[in-house]
Design a protein around this motif. Structure first.
Motif, PDB file in Angstrom:
ATOM      1  N   THR A  33       0.832  -1.200   0.000  1.00 18.16           N
ATOM      2  CA  THR A  33       0.000   0.000   0.000  1.00 18.16           C
ATOM      3  C   THR A  33       0.868   1.252   0.000  1.00 18.16           C
ATOM      4  O   THR A  33       0.617   2.208  -0.751  1.00 18.16           O
ATOM      5  CB  THR A  33      -0.925   0.006   1.229  1.00 18.16           C
ATOM      6  OG1 THR A  33      -1.719  -1.187   1.243  1.00 18.16           O
ATOM      7  CG2 THR A  33      -1.848   1.218   1.208  1.00 18.16           C
ATOM      8  N   LEU A  36       2.495   1.570  -3.358  1.00 14.62           N
ATOM      9  CA  LEU A  36       1.491   1.866  -4.378  1.00 14.62           C
ATOM     10  C   LEU A  36       1.244   3.369  -4.491  1.00 14.62           C
ATOM     11  O   LEU A  36       1.269   3.934  -5.589  1.00 14.62           O
ATOM     12  CB  LEU A  36       0.182   1.141  -4.042  1.00 14.62           C
ATOM     13  CG  LEU A  36      -1.011   1.416  -4.968  1.00 14.62           C
ATOM     14  CD1 LEU A  36      -0.783   0.792  -6.334  1.00 14.62           C
ATOM     15  CD2 LEU A  36      -2.294   0.875  -4.344  1.00 14.62           C
ATOM     16  N   PHE A  37       1.031   4.010  -3.360  1.00 15.58           N
ATOM     17  CA  PHE A  37       0.702   5.435  -3.385  1.00 15.58           C
ATOM     18  C   PHE A  37       1.936   6.316  -3.597  1.00 15.58           C
ATOM     19  O   PHE A  37       1.844   7.372  -4.225  1.00 15.58           O
ATOM     20  CB  PHE A  37      -0.021   5.830  -2.100  1.00 15.58           C
ATOM     21  CG  PHE A  37      -1.442   5.353  -2.059  1.00 15.58           C
ATOM     22  CD1 PHE A  37      -2.418   6.019  -2.777  1.00 15.58           C
ATOM     23  CD2 PHE A  37      -1.789   4.227  -1.339  1.00 15.58           C
ATOM     24  CE1 PHE A  37      -3.742   5.574  -2.764  1.00 15.58           C
ATOM     25  CE2 PHE A  37      -3.101   3.771  -1.315  1.00 15.58           C
ATOM     26  CZ  PHE A  37      -4.085   4.448  -2.037  1.00 15.58           C
ATOM     27  N   ARG A  40       2.828   5.397  -7.456  1.00 17.39           N
ATOM     28  CA  ARG A  40       1.704   5.487  -8.391  1.00 17.39           C
ATOM     29  C   ARG A  40       1.738   4.344  -9.414  1.00 17.39           C
ATOM     30  O   ARG A  40       1.464   4.540 -10.606  1.00 17.39           O
ATOM     31  CB  ARG A  40       1.677   6.855  -9.085  1.00 17.39           C
ATOM     32  CG  ARG A  40       1.533   8.014  -8.119  1.00 17.39           C
ATOM     33  CD  ARG A  40       1.163   9.304  -8.826  1.00 17.39           C
ATOM     34  NE  ARG A  40       2.178   9.744  -9.766  1.00 17.39           N
ATOM     35  CZ  ARG A  40       3.262  10.446  -9.439  1.00 17.39           C
ATOM     36  NH1 ARG A  40       3.475  10.769  -8.157  1.00 17.39           N
ATOM     37  NH2 ARG A  40       4.131  10.833 -10.355  1.00 17.39           N
ATOM     38  N   THR A  41       2.072   3.165  -8.940  1.00 15.12           N
ATOM     39  CA  THR A  41       2.047   1.971  -9.790  1.00 15.12           C
ATOM     40  C   THR A  41       0.632   1.398  -9.723  1.00 15.12           C
ATOM     41  O   THR A  41       0.376   0.375  -9.091  1.00 15.12           O
ATOM     42  CB  THR A  41       3.086   0.939  -9.309  1.00 15.12           C
ATOM     43  OG1 THR A  41       4.348   1.575  -9.138  1.00 15.12           O
ATOM     44  CG2 THR A  41       3.251  -0.208 -10.311  1.00 15.12           C
ATOM     45  N   TRP A  42      -0.293   2.052 -10.413  1.00 17.45           N
ATOM     46  CA  TRP A  42      -1.709   1.774 -10.218  1.00 17.45           C
ATOM     47  C   TRP A  42      -2.125   0.391 -10.684  1.00 17.45           C
ATOM     48  O   TRP A  42      -3.133  -0.136 -10.205  1.00 17.45           O
ATOM     49  CB  TRP A  42      -2.546   2.845 -10.906  1.00 17.45           C
ATOM     50  CG  TRP A  42      -2.261   4.239 -10.452  1.00 17.45           C
ATOM     51  CD1 TRP A  42      -1.950   5.313 -11.221  1.00 17.45           C
ATOM     52  CD2 TRP A  42      -2.235   4.730  -9.094  1.00 17.45           C
ATOM     53  NE1 TRP A  42      -1.737   6.435 -10.446  1.00 17.45           N
ATOM     54  CE2 TRP A  42      -1.906   6.115  -9.140  1.00 17.45           C
ATOM     55  CE3 TRP A  42      -2.442   4.142  -7.846  1.00 17.45           C
ATOM     56  CZ2 TRP A  42      -1.788   6.899  -8.002  1.00 17.45           C
ATOM     57  CZ3 TRP A  42      -2.330   4.924  -6.705  1.00 17.45           C
ATOM     58  CH2 TRP A  42      -2.012   6.287  -6.779  1.00 17.45           C
ATOM     59  N   ILE A  45      -2.911  -2.170  -8.022  1.00 17.33           N
ATOM     60  CA  ILE A  45      -4.054  -2.050  -7.109  1.00 17.33           C
ATOM     61  C   ILE A  45      -4.715  -3.404  -6.853  1.00 17.33           C
ATOM     62  O   ILE A  45      -5.008  -3.745  -5.702  1.00 17.33           O
ATOM     63  CB  ILE A  45      -5.078  -1.026  -7.651  1.00 17.33           C
ATOM     64  CG1 ILE A  45      -4.518   0.395  -7.540  1.00 17.33           C
ATOM     65  CG2 ILE A  45      -6.405  -1.130  -6.896  1.00 17.33           C
ATOM     66  CD1 ILE A  45      -5.412   1.461  -8.145  1.00 17.33           C
ATOM     67  N   THR A  48      -2.712  -5.416  -4.364  1.00 15.17           N
ATOM     68  CA  THR A  48      -2.793  -4.844  -3.022  1.00 15.17           C
ATOM     69  C   THR A  48      -4.138  -5.173  -2.379  1.00 15.17           C
ATOM     70  O   THR A  48      -4.199  -5.538  -1.189  1.00 15.17           O
ATOM     71  CB  THR A  48      -2.587  -3.318  -3.073  1.00 15.17           C
ATOM     72  OG1 THR A  48      -1.345  -3.036  -3.733  1.00 15.17           O
ATOM     73  CG2 THR A  48      -2.549  -2.724  -1.674  1.00 15.17           C
ATOM     74  N   SER A  93      -2.830  -8.310 -11.628  1.00 19.73           N
ATOM     75  CA  SER A  93      -1.654  -7.435 -11.644  1.00 19.73           C
ATOM     76  C   SER A  93      -0.488  -8.085 -12.375  1.00 19.73           C
ATOM     77  O   SER A  93       0.259  -7.415 -13.096  1.00 19.73           O
ATOM     78  CB  SER A  93      -1.242  -7.072 -10.210  1.00 19.73           C
ATOM     79  OG  SER A  93      -2.179  -6.191  -9.617  1.00 19.73           O
ATOM     80  N   SER A 256       7.262  -1.014  -9.938  1.00 16.05           N
ATOM     81  CA  SER A 256       7.339   0.443 -10.135  1.00 16.05           C
ATOM     82  C   SER A 256       8.567   0.816 -10.964  1.00 16.05           C
ATOM     83  O   SER A 256       8.568   1.839 -11.657  1.00 16.05           O
ATOM     84  CB  SER A 256       7.391   1.160  -8.785  1.00 16.05           C
ATOM     85  OG  SER A 256       8.509   0.728  -8.029  1.00 16.05           O
ATOM     86  N   ASN A 259       7.484   0.956 -14.564  1.00 16.56           N
ATOM     87  CA  ASN A 259       6.790   2.209 -14.845  1.00 16.56           C
ATOM     88  C   ASN A 259       7.757   3.378 -14.917  1.00 16.56           C
ATOM     89  O   ASN A 259       7.631   4.277 -15.761  1.00 16.56           O
ATOM     90  CB  ASN A 259       5.741   2.479 -13.759  1.00 16.56           C
ATOM     91  CG  ASN A 259       4.364   1.983 -14.166  1.00 16.56           C
ATOM     92  OD1 ASN A 259       4.185   1.348 -15.201  1.00 16.56           O
ATOM     93  ND2 ASN A 259       3.386   2.277 -13.334  1.00 16.56           N
TER      94      ASN A 259
END
Length: 283
Positions: A33, A36-37, A40-42, A45, A48, A93, A256, A259
């Motif tokens: 979590t 993730l935030f 920003r590896t959406w 989600i 998670t 994911s 991430s 990304n």
């Protein structure tokens, strides 16, 4: 409401084992979590959320352990449903990660399926598997012994769908890796594009889900009188431990970085820090 002769477990669930896995999944899910935030590896989600499903599922087992032998439906449904469907969220994911790795290495020409369709096909199969398993779990506790048998068959069907799509996914990933290894692109041999370690994470995590799903198929095929359902150790060794290991793998090798190399957001470094690259990627 279940029938009056309904029995949730053929053993008394272990409170200590449930607590261990509650703690393990709480730690690793909170780490995901946080990453993730911050990064920003959406597309992570679903994974998670799957971690929270595992966490709440084992809380359900802990609650059931305190009710033995007079179990109520709520905690049983909580653990049976959430632990059953969480790997489908992990799979979503994982599927989305492969397309991004392929684009990162500029290896679209080596993909078995067009990258534009890859995620759609595999995620569609994953959604089907998720819905079948969730509905089967609901049917199992909704009525008579016939409903229980029907629910088990629906769950088995959902697990088979998951195995088929994961098997095809593994083949697709291996074909891509073999092709790009034999004819590497410029980015594939560049040290700053470590696609191999992310492919290793995908292969390993996929195998863990496959093993778990095969064991679950055998479990439901045997039924409540089968050896697997009568021994609690199997849910922890071939489900909880494997899925916890999967989540740890993706903490260590966090996507991430993919990304980041595509020009999106931030990446978790090996030392746990962040390196920054803002922009909008192509995937």
């Amino acid at each position: 409401m279940p029938p009056s002769n309904w029995i949730a477990y053929t053993y008394y669930p272990s409170l200590s084992a449930a607590i261990v896995f509650i703690v393990c999944f709480a730690i690793v899910t909170l780490m995901h979590t946080y990453h993730l935030f911050r990064t920003r590896t959406w597309f992570f989600i679903p994974l998670t959320i799957g971690g929270y499903f595992e966490l709440v599922g084992y809380i359900g087992r802990a609650l059931s352990s305190k009710q033995s032998p007079d179990w109520s439906v709520g905690p049983y449904v909580m653990q049976s449903t959430l632990l059953l469907v969480a790997p489908a969220l992990f799979a979503a994911s994982i599927y989305m990660a492969l397309g991004r790795i392929i684009v990162m290495a500029k290896g679209e020409q080596f993909a078995l399926i067009r990258v534009q369709w890859m995620t759609k096909i595999f995620v569609a199969g994953d959604v089907l598997s998720f819905l079948m398993q969730a509905s089967g779990a609901g049917i199992m506790v909704s009525g008579s012994s016939n409903s229980k048998s029907t629910g088990q068959n629906v769950i088995i069907g959902g697990l088979v769908v998951q195995i088929v799509f994961f098997g095809f996914f593994l083949i697709s990933a291996l074909v891509f890796q073999l092709r790009i290894t034999s004819e590497p692109t410029a980015l594939a041999v560049a040290n700053q594009y470590p696609w191999r370690k992310h492919m290793w994470a995908l292969h390993t995590s996929s195998i863990l889900v496959l093993i778990r799903s095969v064991v679950r198929v055998v479990e439901y095929a045997q039924g409540t009188s089968g050896y697997l359902m009568r021994h609690e150790v199997f849910i922890y060794v071939f489900d909880g431990l494997l899925m916890f290991t999967l989540m740890v793998i993706f903490v260590v090798i966090h996507p991430s970085e993919v990304n980041h190399l595509l020009g999106r957001g931030k990446a978790v470094t090996a030392m746990g820090g962040l390196k920054v690259m803002e922009g909008s990627g192509a995937v």
